[in-house]
Every structure is written in structure tokens, then in C-alpha cells.
Design a protein around this motif. Structure first.
Motif, short mmCIF file in Angstrom:
data_model
loop_
_atom_site.label_atom_id
_atom_site.label_comp_id
_atom_site.label_asym_id
_atom_site.label_seq_id
_atom_site.Cartn_x
_atom_site.Cartn_y
_atom_site.Cartn_z
N TYR A 313 65.08 14.54 -45.17
CA TYR A 313 63.80 13.07 -45.15
C TYR A 313 62.74 13.86 -45.46
O TYR A 313 62.12 14.52 -45.06
N GLU A 348 73.65 15.80 -36.92
CA GLU A 348 72.49 15.08 -36.93
C GLU A 348 70.80 15.40 -37.37
O GLU A 348 70.51 16.38 -37.99
N MET A 349 69.86 15.05 -37.24
CA MET A 349 69.10 14.63 -37.90
C MET A 349 67.94 15.93 -36.61
O MET A 349 68.82 15.82 -35.28
N PRO A 389 71.40 3.46 -44.71
CA PRO A 389 69.93 3.81 -42.85
C PRO A 389 69.51 3.11 -42.40
O PRO A 389 69.87 2.31 -43.07
N THR A 390 70.09 3.29 -41.54
CA THR A 390 69.07 2.38 -39.97
C THR A 390 68.01 1.68 -39.89
O THR A 390 67.37 3.25 -39.91
N GLU A 392 66.74 2.02 -37.44
CA GLU A 392 67.02 2.69 -35.55
C GLU A 392 66.63 4.50 -36.18
O GLU A 392 66.08 5.22 -35.94
N GLU A 393 67.44 4.58 -37.39
CA GLU A 393 67.28 6.32 -38.43
C GLU A 393 66.09 6.58 -38.37
O GLU A 393 65.16 7.28 -38.22
N LYS A 394 65.83 5.60 -38.94
CA LYS A 394 63.81 5.52 -39.95
C LYS A 394 62.91 5.40 -38.78
O LYS A 394 62.03 6.30 -38.78
N THR A 396 63.17 6.47 -35.90
CA THR A 396 63.49 7.71 -35.06
C THR A 396 63.37 8.75 -35.90
O THR A 396 62.20 9.58 -35.28
N CYS A 397 63.57 9.23 -36.71
CA CYS A 397 62.75 10.05 -38.46
C CYS A 397 60.69 9.57 -37.87
O CYS A 397 60.50 10.92 -38.39
N THR A 423 65.96 8.91 -47.04
CA THR A 423 66.89 10.01 -46.08
C THR A 423 67.99 10.14 -47.33
O THR A 423 68.19 9.71 -48.10
#
Length: 511
Positions: A313, A348-349, A389-390, A392-394, A396-397, A423
Motif C-alpha cells: 500500500y 490480509e492487510m 479496491p473498496t 472500506e479497504e482504502k 482502513t489503510c 493498493t
């Protein structure tokens, strides 16, 4: 075709492709480079920011002689094309307990700093580690990294004639296990374990041999004036000076094969570029996936491209920092490396990431005021699902990245939005068939480096270059891969044989 003027088409303007193109053009071949991107550099990308172009790819330049040799080999000088500044502080390291450690381009300075950081015993352990890393580096530089086609048999014989290597290699230990034995202070084991990520691996699964990467960095780190992308531009200019033509903004869709040999490259524009030789400077997995023609699926062995290495990321932005004083290269460690690499192993992240920050505008004697350019890298798993990428993923990062830094007292004004983030899934779309992996094949396993594809392929006239091929990831290694490709092409063209030279088991090769 031997001895005749040749037309070469290079697919991809990354460091490997540019290196090969320069050498081949200097040798008198007609060379054209095509790339789907609008500019050269491959993964050496930039983003626009209010403070100017900010790096979004590799940030560390090591092994400067590799680049000097490229320019020297064609009658040019590196210093005429790009300005480099040697960094006396290799990197500044931070831990959650409040401790910090600078490592230097001088072993004596680093050893002294380690002694103040963790005591006399740690200093002695560090010196011993440096000596071991140096021995490994010099032992494997020529027979492995600089060899065009290294073989397991040749390396086995090399180790047999240098028995001390077996102890230094610690062949049955992971890098993390070897470092745990080498250092009584777990922070130092964690620090040197991060060098596995330089080639896309986890210290818990990568071989102890990768400790040699430290010596590559200990020899010196250089800051490229204007950002790392200037190095790609320098190679592009040298290529222009040698007569190389460039076509940007068009994707290669197929390598045409006639009578078992590469004959042309087709572009998405409908253009057909006839070629005696084709150099593919992309992820070799794209060939295995059939993205350049169904007939090329068998060109690369499956274990040459899988399992995949790490992704990341990556944040690229301009802001005003507040908090601890950074240098050009900075590492903010998590408390427990397992909290970073165990989730990655599950796809997973990271829950508690280690974060690398390149403060692009900082260096020796440079601590600017106001907006500065930053690149933050958080390791992540490859992304093979092809999904976008969602949000939510962005988010969260974003939360994990900047909350982690806030715990060290580091904040940015403004805090960048998710538009500044790339990502693993976005990398997968930028680099076809890569699964978002930034380093090609995984380095996990003692013989992983020997499984990478080399310059020659099973198709006459088709060659490989780039970080996914031997000798591997990183801009010096990718640049060396271009040298290997060019030398293989020139050697094969000088041969009267109608068949490409092919490595055979037993250490022999055909004429």
C-alpha cells in the motif's frame, strides 16, 4: 540472421528494458521501445502534488557502480545525465518504546551508534553480522547476481570449495531465525529482517542468505536530485542519444511467432512492428497467462513466476509534517513483526504495520519548511482476484497508516485522502498478470532465486528483462537483467547456429 543488421522491439520501458535498449543500440542494432504508460520508468512512477512530482515507486538507489558501468559501457558518464547525492545517514529507525537508531554509510559510525543504542554486546554482534553479510555478498555477487545463467550445480560447487559459506548461509534457517541467533536485542533482529521486504519476502519465510542485502546498502545509498524518476529519464535520454525510438501510450497485444521465432510485435493501435528480436520487460507471468499470445504460455515455467512476492500500500502526497525529525529514509517499526507478516501470509492487510517513509525533499543538510513530498510504503499481500479496491479497504489503510504514525507523534497537515493511495489491487491492474506483486516471484525458499527465468526463453528471438527475471527485484538488479538480455542477444546473433542457446541440465549448453 547471424551478423545481419537487426531490428529489436523492447516491450516495456522499465529499468531492464531501458538498459537492454541502450546496450543494443550502442552495438548497432535498430531499437524501438514501446510502453503502455505515457512515460518511462515502469514501477518507478510519480504523482503530481502541490510541491511537485512525488515518487510512487522505488526510493532507494544502491550499488551505484551498476549504473556507472551501464553508462561507461556505451561511452557516456552517469554524472552528465543525473545528479546523485550520497546519504551519510542510510536510514533513521523508530520503535514504539521511544528508541531510535541511525545507521550510516560508515560501518564504524553505525557500530558506534548500535553500541549507544543497545550496549557493547550488541555492537560486537553488529560487527560480526556486517562481516558475515559482506562475505556472503562478495561470495555470491559474481556467480549469482552477475552471472547470466546461474545454475544450482555451479553454486553447489562454489560452496563446496568455500566451506565457510555453509555456516554463513545458515541454509536450514529463515532470515528471522538467523537474525534471532545473531542479535540478543530483538529490535536489531527486527531491523535487519526488514531487508527481506526489499525483494518482496517475509523474514519468517525468506532464506538467511538474504542478510547479504545489508552489505549492498552499507556500501552506500544515493538520493537522486529531483526524485527517483529522474533516473529513468536519464536512461531514456541516453537511449535517445544512441538512436533508440520510443512509442508511449500503446499496449503490446501480441508477439507474433513465425517458424518458431519472434517476428513482430502487435500494438493496440493496430500497428505491427516487425522484429528480429523482441525483449519483454514486463512480469514474466504475463507470458504464462497468454497476454501476449496463446503460443507463449509455455515460454515460462510455472514455478518461475509462482508463488508471488509481496505487494504494498503506497501513499504519495505533499503535506507539512509535525513531530519527530526525519531524514530521507525512515522506518517506523511495529511492536511485533508477527503482527505485520502473519496477516499478510493470510492475504490480509497488516494489523500493526511497519511503515517506511521517504521524505523526498530531505537529505544531507536539508530540512525544508512548509509543504514537503512524502512516500509511505506499507507491505501487503498480492491481490489475485482482479477486483477493484473498496472504499472500506482504502479507509482502513488510511486509518491504520496515520494512526500508527500518530502514536510516534508524527502527523501531516493536510492528512492525505485516499486518492493519494495505490493498493495491491490497483498495482494488479497497472501491471498485467502481476497479481499486484511488486517483485515478481517470491524469494521464499533457499533455491527461490534459481527459479526465476533468465534472459533466454524457449522461443528463438524472444528474451526477458526486468525485476521479475534473474537476478531479481530492485533497480540495480533490474538494470543488470537488461545487461544479461543484451549480452545474450549479441552472443546469439553472432552464432552461426539457427537455434537459440539453451541451458541444459548438467551445466552444459548447446552451441
Amino acid at each position: 540472421m547471424a551478423g545481419s543488421p537487426g531490428k529489436v522491439v523492447v516491450i516495456g520501458a522499465g529499468m531492464g528494458g531501458l538498459s537492454a535498449a541502450i546496450r543494443l543500440a550502442h552495438a548497432g542494432l535498430e531499437v524501438e521501445v514501446v510502453d503502455r504508460a505515457p512515460v518511462p520508468g515502469g514501477k518507478m512512477r510519480t504523482f503530481d502534488s502541490d510541491a511537485g512530482p512525488v515518487d510512487a515507486g522505488p526510493t532507494v538507489m544502491t550499488l551505484r557502480p551498476v549504473f556507472e558501468e551501464l553508462f561507461d559501457s556505451v561511452g557516456a558518464r552517469l554524472s552528465d545525465y543525473v545528479t546523485l547525492h550520497r546519504e551519510e545517514v542510510l536510514a533513521r529507525h523508530w520503535w514504539p518504546d521511544g528508541s531510535t537508531l541511525d545507521l550510516f554509510a560508515s560501518r564504524e559510525q553505525s557500530a558506534d551508534a548500535v553500541g549507544r543504542f543497545a550496549g557493547t554486546r550488541a555492537e560486537k554482534e553488529f560487527r560480526a553480522f556486517c562481516r558475515r553479510s559482506e562475505r556472503l555478498f562478495h561470495a555470491f555477487d559474481a556467480p549469482m547476481m552477475r552471472a547470466a545463467e546461474p545454475s544450482q550445480g555451479a553454486l553447489t560447487r562454489h560452496v563446496a570449495t568455500h566451506p565457510w559459506l555453509a555456516l554463513d548461509m545458515a541454509p536450514h534457517r529463515s532470515l528471522a531465525q538467523a537474525l534471532g541467533k545473531a542479535f540478543s536485542d530483538r529490535r536489531l533482529a527486527q531491523l535487519f529482517g526488514r531487508y527481506a521486504t526489499y525483494v518482496g519476502g517475509s523474514p519468517f519465510q525468506s532464506p538467511a542468505l538474504l542478510s547479504l542485502i545489508w552489505h549492498a546498502e552499507e556500501q552506500g545509498v544515493w538520493r537522486v536530485e529531483g526524485g527517483m524518476h529522474r533516473l529513468a529519464r536519464a536512461l531514456e535520454q541516453l537511449a535517445h542519444d544512441k538512436g533508440v525510438r520510443f512509442t508511449f501510450g500503446h499496449r503490446a497485444t501480441r508477439v507474433e511467432i513465425q517458424q518458431g521465432a519472434a517476428a513482430a510485435v502487435h500494438l493496440d493501435s493496430g500497428a505491427r512492428l516487425p522484429a528480429d528480436v523482441v525483449v519483454f520487460n514486463g512480469d514474466p507471468a504475463a507470458l504464462a497467462a497468454g497476454l501476449l499470445g496463446e503460443g507463449l504460455r509455455e515460454t515460462v515455467a510455472p514455478d518461475a513466476v509462482r508463488p508471488r512476492s509481496l505487494s504494498a500500500y503506497v501513499w504519495s502526497y505533499a503535506a507539512e509534517p509535525h513531530g519527530p525529525e526525519m531524514v530521507h529514509h525512515n522506518v517506523f517499526f511495529c511492536d511485533d513483526a508477527h503482527a505485520e507478516f502473519d496477516p499478510i501470509a493470510r492475504g490480509e492487510m497488516p494489523e500493526d504495520p511497519t511503515l517506511y517513509i521517504c521524505a523526498q525533499d530531505r537529505g544531507i543538510g536539508r530540512s525544508p519548511e512548509g509543504l514537503e513530498r512524502f512516500e509511505i510504503i506499507m507491505n501487503g499481500p498480492p491481490a489475485a482476484d482482479g477486483a477493484d479496491p473498496t472504499d472500506e479497504e482504502k479507509e482502513t489503510c488510511r486509518t491504520r497508516t496515520f494512526q500508527t504514525l500518530a502514536r510516534f507523534g508524527l502527523t501531516f497537515d493536510p492528512r492525505p485522502g485516499v486518492q493519494a493511495l495505490t493498493t495491491p489491487r490497483q498495482f494488479a491492474k497497472l501491471f498485467p498478470a502481476s497479481d499486484g506483486s511488486l517483485y515478481g516471484r517470491s524469494p521464499h525458499g533457499l533455491t527461490a532465486a534459481l527459479k526465476r527465468p533468465t534472459a533466454r526463453t524457449r522461443v528463438a528471438g524472444l528474451y526477458l528483462a526486468g525485476g521479475g527475471t534473474h537476478p531479481g527485484a530492485g533497480i540495480p538488479m533490474a538494470t543488470l537483467s537488461g545487461r544479461h538480455a543484451a549480452e545474450a542477444i549479441l552472443t546469439d546473433r553472432a552464432s552461426p547456429s539457427t537455434s537459440p542457446r539453451t541451458a541444459m541440465r548438467g551445466g552444459m549448453s548447446t552451441a
